[in-house]
Design an enzyme around this catalytic site. Structure first.
Site, mmCIF file in Angstrom:
data_model
loop_
_atom_site.group_PDB
_atom_site.id
_atom_site.type_symbol
_atom_site.label_atom_id
_atom_site.label_comp_id
_atom_site.label_asym_id
_atom_site.label_seq_id
_atom_site.Cartn_x
_atom_site.Cartn_y
_atom_site.Cartn_z
ATOM 1 N N GLU A 69 -19.451 31.630 12.943
ATOM 2 C CA GLU A 69 -19.326 30.403 13.710
ATOM 3 C C GLU A 69 -17.932 29.841 13.436
ATOM 4 O O GLU A 69 -17.317 30.167 12.429
ATOM 5 C CB GLU A 69 -20.377 29.388 13.269
ATOM 6 C CG GLU A 69 -20.054 28.587 11.992
ATOM 7 C CD GLU A 69 -19.982 29.427 10.722
ATOM 8 O OE1 GLU A 69 -20.604 30.499 10.680
ATOM 9 O OE2 GLU A 69 -19.279 29.009 9.778
ATOM 10 N N SER A 115 -4.806 22.402 2.897
ATOM 11 C CA SER A 115 -5.673 23.540 3.217
ATOM 12 C C SER A 115 -5.247 24.333 4.445
ATOM 13 O O SER A 115 -5.641 25.480 4.604
ATOM 14 C CB SER A 115 -7.113 23.059 3.394
ATOM 15 O OG SER A 115 -7.159 22.044 4.373
ATOM 16 N N LYS A 137 -8.915 29.691 4.913
ATOM 17 C CA LYS A 137 -10.097 30.411 5.395
ATOM 18 C C LYS A 137 -10.002 31.918 5.155
ATOM 19 O O LYS A 137 -11.022 32.588 4.965
ATOM 20 C CB LYS A 137 -10.303 30.141 6.885
ATOM 21 C CG LYS A 137 -10.645 28.695 7.209
ATOM 22 C CD LYS A 137 -12.042 28.332 6.753
ATOM 23 C CE LYS A 137 -12.423 26.926 7.177
ATOM 24 N NZ LYS A 137 -13.711 26.514 6.568
#
Lengths: 258, 399
Positions: B112, B379, B90
């Site tokens: 969000e 990830s 991210k």
């Protein structure tokens, strides 16, 4: 002539401003909401925005969000709402605008929707999250059925964009008074006058102002610059509190009374 | 394979900008600013430096020998996004968007978050650039991911609990969009996935493409050839889009996206928008969606908070329709088993999101054969999930 255009013409001839009111279909159930709509129309509402509930109303404040959740819990859907519109049409000549997010309409099927809505006596659509760039398909189908696509203009819309968006607009222009979601606000936007006079240079259509208007004083102030005033959350809350007739009369008196 | 959307942000019939008119000028402005930024060598140099010196890139490509042996087939390589600063991919995107926000003169970031990884990564970028930060998070996710809430608060972010709907990622995103409308002048909305209105899907994919660019160079260096298959989990789909993007033109590289099957597709309790959804419009884009016959959005279910979303990025919908990427799904139980495998065999705790990709590798490894080379996008790391896994195990022992 479309009922929307006709209504504005009649009101203008009488020197009056239009009161446009939003109510969520099915809040808190279909029958009650139908009764509320009839009460509103009988007490001075000129144009009805018939609200289609949606699970994810990204442009709405708490009052209309909650109304939508109540309506969904009551099992309301677009089929039932179109039938409701048809029943209202039997006894009322007031314009009815279907007010919705795009997905319930898309899922129903744009072509079928336009046919069924026209048959039900609906006069136009206002689709909150369907901006000009994504609206071509629906607009084309609506035109075929003589339904009016209501164009929204925001305080963030620059004049050259307004001009482009309004080139093909019809009925009236819905000017969003505030940057934000729907809902009652204490004060009216300060820059309404400038925005309205600027918008007048982009279109000859009547202009309705909405978002944040909740009482007679605000309605009267907005109507100084606009041809119509839209009230949503305040009507939803009044209906919930059993004061809808009084609220509509208050707003109508502010716009129609001398 | 077309790699960029049309001028209005469409990937085939998907994508676009389905938002209130109030947001349209901001999105058009953002698109222009983004296009200028990525063509500016100074912007790219700065982004590259921060990703290298601060986020820890390039992330390693690791040959998981013991996992390969256990799964009995293809050679399994892990792209170690779990080793990035803040513990997931991210950060690649939030650094990129924060840098763009700075360039655009915005003082405040908002985002969000579901699992909290994107919220943490946004709060981290806000701290780094000295910006205010507002995070919207469902109360159900706040409960499931408490440590990440604390991390965001320590980083100086304000976490707004979202109680509407199912109080998960979908509702957090709806609330973030509402908040953005009110603050569109001074606030940059950092969307965490390849979802939302144009230009977010292509912008987030661009910022995540560093994963694929690195992985391609690394596998060529290690094995002298391209991989046979890339496997990545898909919620909104940003890590998958990031790694797939460098291999789209390599027709022989099979791309596999793994959605969350939750309790199983037949139970209706899942998050497989492509596998079991239909075309719809949510949060600014047209894509596959979990919805009922009336177009009301259905609740997703996954043990992984990061995959617990009823939609998917529009470019994935396009890749699914054009068959460039094959989408499949993995249940909560299979993901947990893969979590155990990697933890015990390799000493790596994967995030539950990435465990879905590992579970798919487990299914496919044998059939692919020992000569095959597979890259799994790892990830994120699983530390955030431990409480949740313990609770799940306890519940299932009781049953």
């Amino acid at each position: 002539m479309n009922r929307i255009t006709q209504t504005f013409q009649t009101l203008r001839d009488q020197g009056r401003k239009a009161l446009i009111g939003y109510l969520t279909a099915g809040d808190p159930d279909l029958k009650t909401s139908e009764r509320n709509m009839r009460v509103a129309l009988a007490n001075g509402l000129d144009i009805l925005e018939l609200g289609v509930p949606f699970s994810d109303p990204t442009a709405d404040g708490p009052a209309i969000q909650a109304a939508g959740q109540r309506a969904l819990a009551a099992g309301v859907n677009l089929h039932l709402i179109l039938a409701l519109a048809a029943r209202l049409r039997r006894t009322s000549k007031a314009p009815i605008i279907l007010f919705s997010y795009a997905n319930p309409l898309f899922r129903y099927g744009y072509a079928k929707l336009c046919r069924d809505a026209a048959n039900a006596g609906i006069d136009g659509f206002l689709v909150v999250d369907l901006p000009y760039e994504e609206a071509a398909e629906l607009r084309g189908l609506m035109k075929h059925h003589k339904l009016i696509f209501i164009q929204l203009i925001a305080p963030t819309t620059a004049p050259e964009r307004s001009r482009r968006l309004l080139a093909a607009a019809d009925g009236f222009v819905y000017y969003i008074l505030v940057k934000g979601v729907t809902g009652v606000r204490k004060e009216l936007a300060a820059d309404i006058k400038e925005h309205m006079s600027q918008l007048r240079t982009c279109t000859d259509l009547p202009i309705a102002a909405g978002f944040g208007i909740s009482d007679g004083a605000q309605a009267r102030a907005a109507a100084r610059h606009a041809d119509a005033v839209v009230v949503g959350s305040a009507l939803v809350e009044a209906a919930r509190a059993g004061r809808l007739a009084k609220k509509v009369r208050e707003l109508a008196a502010a716009l129609h009374g001398g | 394979m077309k790699q960029e959307p049309d001028a209005l942000g469409h990937f085939g019939p998907y994508g676009g900008r389905y938002v209130a008119e109030t947001l349209m000028p901001a999105l058009i402005n953002l698109e222009q600013a983004f296009r200028q930024a990525v063509q500016d060598p100074a912007f790219n140099k700065r982004l590259h430096e921060i990703l290298r010196d601060y986020a820890g890139r390039p992330s390693p490509l690791y040959f998981a020998e013991r996992l390969t042996k256990a799964y009995g087939g293809a050679r399994l390589y892990l792209k170690r996004e779990d080793l990035c600063h803040t513990g997931a991919h991210k950060i690649n995107n939030t650094i990129g968007q924060a840098l763009l926000a700075q360039r655009m003169g915005k003082q405040r970031l908002m985002a969000e978050t579901g699992a909290g990884q994107h919220g943490v990564a946004t709060a981290t970028a806000a701290a780094l650039f000295g910006m205010a930060c507002d995070i919207f998070m469902g109360t159900e996710d706040i409960r499931r991911q408490a440590p990440n809430v604390q991390r965001m608060q320590f980083l100086g972010a304000t976490v707004y609990p979202v109680r509407s709907g199912t109080a998960t990622l979908k509702d957090a995103m709806s609330e973030a969009m509402r908040a953005w409308v009110a603050r569109v002048d001074d606030t940059f909305y950092v969307i965490g996935s390849v979802a939302g209105p144009h230009p977010y899907p292509s912008m987030v994919r661009t910022f995540q493409s560093v994963i694929g660019t690195e992985a391609r160079a690394q596998i060529l260096k290690k094995t002298g050839r391209l991989p046979d298959m890339i496997i990545a989990c898909v919620g909104g789909g940003s890590n998958a889009a990031g790694i797939f993007s460098a291999f789209l033109k390599d027709a022989k590289v099979r791309l596999v996206g793994v959605e969350a099957a939750g309790f199983g597709l037949k139970t209706g309790l899942h998050a497989a928008s492509i596998g079991a959804g239909s075309i719809g419009i949510l949060h600014g884009a047209k894509s596959y969606l979990l919805q009922d016959d009336d177009g009301q959005v259905r609740n997703a279910h996954s043990i992984s908070a990061g995959l617990d979303y009823p939609g998917v990025g529009p470019e994935h919908a396009y890749w699914a329709d054009t068959h460039r990427v094959k989408y499949c799904s993995v249940t909560d139980a299979a993901a947990l088993r893969a979590f155990d495998d990697l933890t015990r065999l390799e000493g790596i705790l994967p995030a539950l999101e990435a465990s879905h990709a590992l579970a798919e590798a487990r299914k496919r490894a044998r059939a692919l054969g020992r000569k095959a080379v597979v890259i799994i996008n790892l990830s994120g790391r699983g530390d955030k999930d431990l409480d949740n896994i313990v609770a799940y195990q306890k519940k299932h022992r009781e049953h």
